[in-house]
Design an enzyme around this catalytic site. Sequence first.
Site, PDB file in Angstrom:
ATOM      1  N   ARG A 169       3.645  23.473  35.198  1.00 50.34           N
ATOM      2  CA  ARG A 169       2.896  24.303  36.137  1.00 50.34           C
ATOM      3  C   ARG A 169       3.131  25.765  35.762  1.00 50.34           C
ATOM      4  O   ARG A 169       4.187  26.131  35.237  1.00 50.34           O
ATOM      5  CB  ARG A 169       3.367  24.070  37.571  1.00 50.34           C
ATOM      6  CG  ARG A 169       3.229  22.629  38.075  1.00 50.34           C
ATOM      7  CD  ARG A 169       3.798  22.513  39.478  1.00 50.34           C
ATOM      8  NE  ARG A 169       3.673  21.160  40.023  1.00 50.34           N
ATOM      9  CZ  ARG A 169       4.616  20.217  39.923  1.00 50.34           C
ATOM     10  NH1 ARG A 169       5.765  20.495  39.291  1.00 50.34           N
ATOM     11  NH2 ARG A 169       4.444  19.029  40.447  1.00 50.34           N
ATOM     12  N   LYS A 193       8.675  21.622  42.014  1.00 50.78           N
ATOM     13  CA  LYS A 193       8.631  21.769  43.461  1.00 50.78           C
ATOM     14  C   LYS A 193       9.952  21.281  44.057  1.00 50.78           C
ATOM     15  O   LYS A 193      10.489  20.259  43.644  1.00 50.78           O
ATOM     16  CB  LYS A 193       7.469  20.971  44.041  1.00 50.78           C
ATOM     17  CG  LYS A 193       6.110  21.531  43.626  1.00 50.78           C
ATOM     18  CD  LYS A 193       4.972  20.732  44.228  1.00 50.78           C
ATOM     19  CE  LYS A 193       3.620  21.319  43.842  1.00 50.78           C
ATOM     20  NZ  LYS A 193       2.492  20.547  44.405  1.00 50.78           N
ATOM     21  N   HIS A 271      -3.918  24.966  35.098  1.00 49.98           N
ATOM     22  CA  HIS A 271      -3.710  23.587  35.533  1.00 49.98           C
ATOM     23  C   HIS A 271      -4.566  22.619  34.723  1.00 49.98           C
ATOM     24  O   HIS A 271      -4.228  21.433  34.616  1.00 49.98           O
ATOM     25  CB  HIS A 271      -4.015  23.451  37.030  1.00 49.98           C
ATOM     26  CG  HIS A 271      -2.988  22.657  37.768  1.00 49.98           C
ATOM     27  ND1 HIS A 271      -1.676  23.067  37.912  1.00 49.98           N
ATOM     28  CD2 HIS A 271      -3.066  21.460  38.393  1.00 49.98           C
ATOM     29  CE1 HIS A 271      -0.997  22.166  38.598  1.00 49.98           C
ATOM     30  NE2 HIS A 271      -1.813  21.179  38.893  1.00 49.98           N
ATOM     31  N   ARG A 274      -2.470  21.366  32.076  1.00 51.81           N
ATOM     32  CA  ARG A 274      -1.559  20.332  32.592  1.00 51.81           C
ATOM     33  C   ARG A 274      -2.289  18.996  32.701  1.00 51.81           C
ATOM     34  O   ARG A 274      -1.759  17.945  32.325  1.00 51.81           O
ATOM     35  CB  ARG A 274      -1.035  20.778  33.962  1.00 51.81           C
ATOM     36  CG  ARG A 274      -0.118  19.787  34.682  1.00 51.81           C
ATOM     37  CD  ARG A 274       0.458  20.472  35.917  1.00 51.81           C
ATOM     38  NE  ARG A 274       1.026  19.552  36.886  1.00 51.81           N
ATOM     39  CZ  ARG A 274       2.263  19.074  36.854  1.00 51.81           C
ATOM     40  NH1 ARG A 274       3.068  19.410  35.837  1.00 51.81           N
ATOM     41  NH2 ARG A 274       2.722  18.273  37.785  1.00 51.81           N
ATOM     42  N   HIS A 297       5.901  14.634  39.408  1.00 51.89           N
ATOM     43  CA  HIS A 297       5.207  14.182  40.611  1.00 51.89           C
ATOM     44  C   HIS A 297       6.165  13.402  41.507  1.00 51.89           C
ATOM     45  O   HIS A 297       6.939  12.575  41.023  1.00 51.89           O
ATOM     46  CB  HIS A 297       4.030  13.263  40.249  1.00 51.89           C
ATOM     47  CG  HIS A 297       2.847  13.988  39.709  1.00 51.89           C
ATOM     48  ND1 HIS A 297       1.858  13.368  38.971  1.00 51.89           N
ATOM     49  CD2 HIS A 297       2.485  15.296  39.787  1.00 51.89           C
ATOM     50  CE1 HIS A 297       0.942  14.258  38.633  1.00 51.89           C
ATOM     51  NE2 HIS A 297       1.303  15.426  39.112  1.00 51.89           N
ATOM     52  N   TYR A 306      -4.886  10.082  36.439  1.00 54.01           N
ATOM     53  CA  TYR A 306      -5.068  10.241  34.996  1.00 54.01           C
ATOM     54  C   TYR A 306      -5.500   8.954  34.312  1.00 54.01           C
ATOM     55  O   TYR A 306      -6.037   8.990  33.207  1.00 54.01           O
ATOM     56  CB  TYR A 306      -3.794  10.814  34.366  1.00 54.01           C
ATOM     57  CG  TYR A 306      -3.479  12.177  34.926  1.00 54.01           C
ATOM     58  CD1 TYR A 306      -4.321  13.262  34.664  1.00 54.01           C
ATOM     59  CD2 TYR A 306      -2.389  12.383  35.762  1.00 54.01           C
ATOM     60  CE1 TYR A 306      -4.074  14.510  35.208  1.00 54.01           C
ATOM     61  CE2 TYR A 306      -2.128  13.624  36.306  1.00 54.01           C
ATOM     62  CZ  TYR A 306      -2.971  14.683  36.033  1.00 54.01           C
ATOM     63  OH  TYR A 306      -2.729  15.917  36.582  1.00 54.01           O
TER      64      TYR A 306
END
Length: 326
Positions: A169, A193, A271, A274, A297, A306
């Site tokens: 990210r 995150k 993004h 990514r 994730h 994906y």
Amino acid sequence: MSPRRNGENAEKITAEPSPLGSSVLPGERQAFLAYLRQVRGLSENTVKAYRADLASFASWAERSRVEPLHATHRDLRGFLADLNRAGYTVRTVDRRLSAVRDFYGWMLREGICSVDPAAALATPKGARRLPKTMSDEDVRKLLATCDTDDSTGVRDRAFLELLYASGARISEVSRLDVGSVDFGRCQVTLFGKGSKERIVPLYEVALDWMRRYLDEARPLLASAAKGEKAARPDGALFLSTRGRRMSADALRTVFETHVRFARLDPTLTPHAMRHTYATELVSGGADLRSVQELLGHESLSTTQIYTHLSVEKLKDAARQAHPRAQ
């Protein structure tokens, strides 16, 4: 410690300015937003999105004369119905419901409310928009726009190569220090995150450009800080022309500038790189659990998008190559 006492402590976390407009649950919203930033470690942009979505919900509650602490499942279904009537996209409705769910879940844990009316609230079904990716040719054109006779051009090339090689990210790249890249082990350490650490392998081409950047370009950029009143660079990996750590916004601007130079789709964002990284992994046979770990994730369901992208690429290839499809 009782849930209520936890809630009292939560409200002592440094509060943010309350959203403009509604007076519904201002203290609780401020404490929740502070919790998102300080405890869950969410980015500033994510916290801003939560703030806006909760302000929207609070305004709706005022207009509808719904008391949030005593709201029912039926009340929140009314909120959902109003969003749909207003013509919001499925993605926007989903995001707002997610913010409301997280808010009620937090209030329940803190003892602020005794029931979570959002727990069983169903997300509206709709066509899921596939994320935008880049082709090999797009990436080649993007990388070719970097003037590698210039220190900023070498920096930009190293940045774009790292982005493509790691699927990071943009906020994660901004936080990188020089020591985050391990050349001996061909890997980079990212903090995603919630400040969760993950290690991602890098291919040799990306490492070569990183070496050149660190050897040739970064020292020149760092020297620009000599005339600044601020302290010299603190070990930040990517430096601006003033020798400062580049913010996520500054790196995003670099990416968008090169997209423009390459005459690519102007809506492409970092993004997209990514998404491209993840799609290439899935197309190459990587299992979803591994891709989930590499992307950072929390949920496997987020990674599963994906597989759809990979299938779409196969369909496109079949349409172009099969004689009956011509």
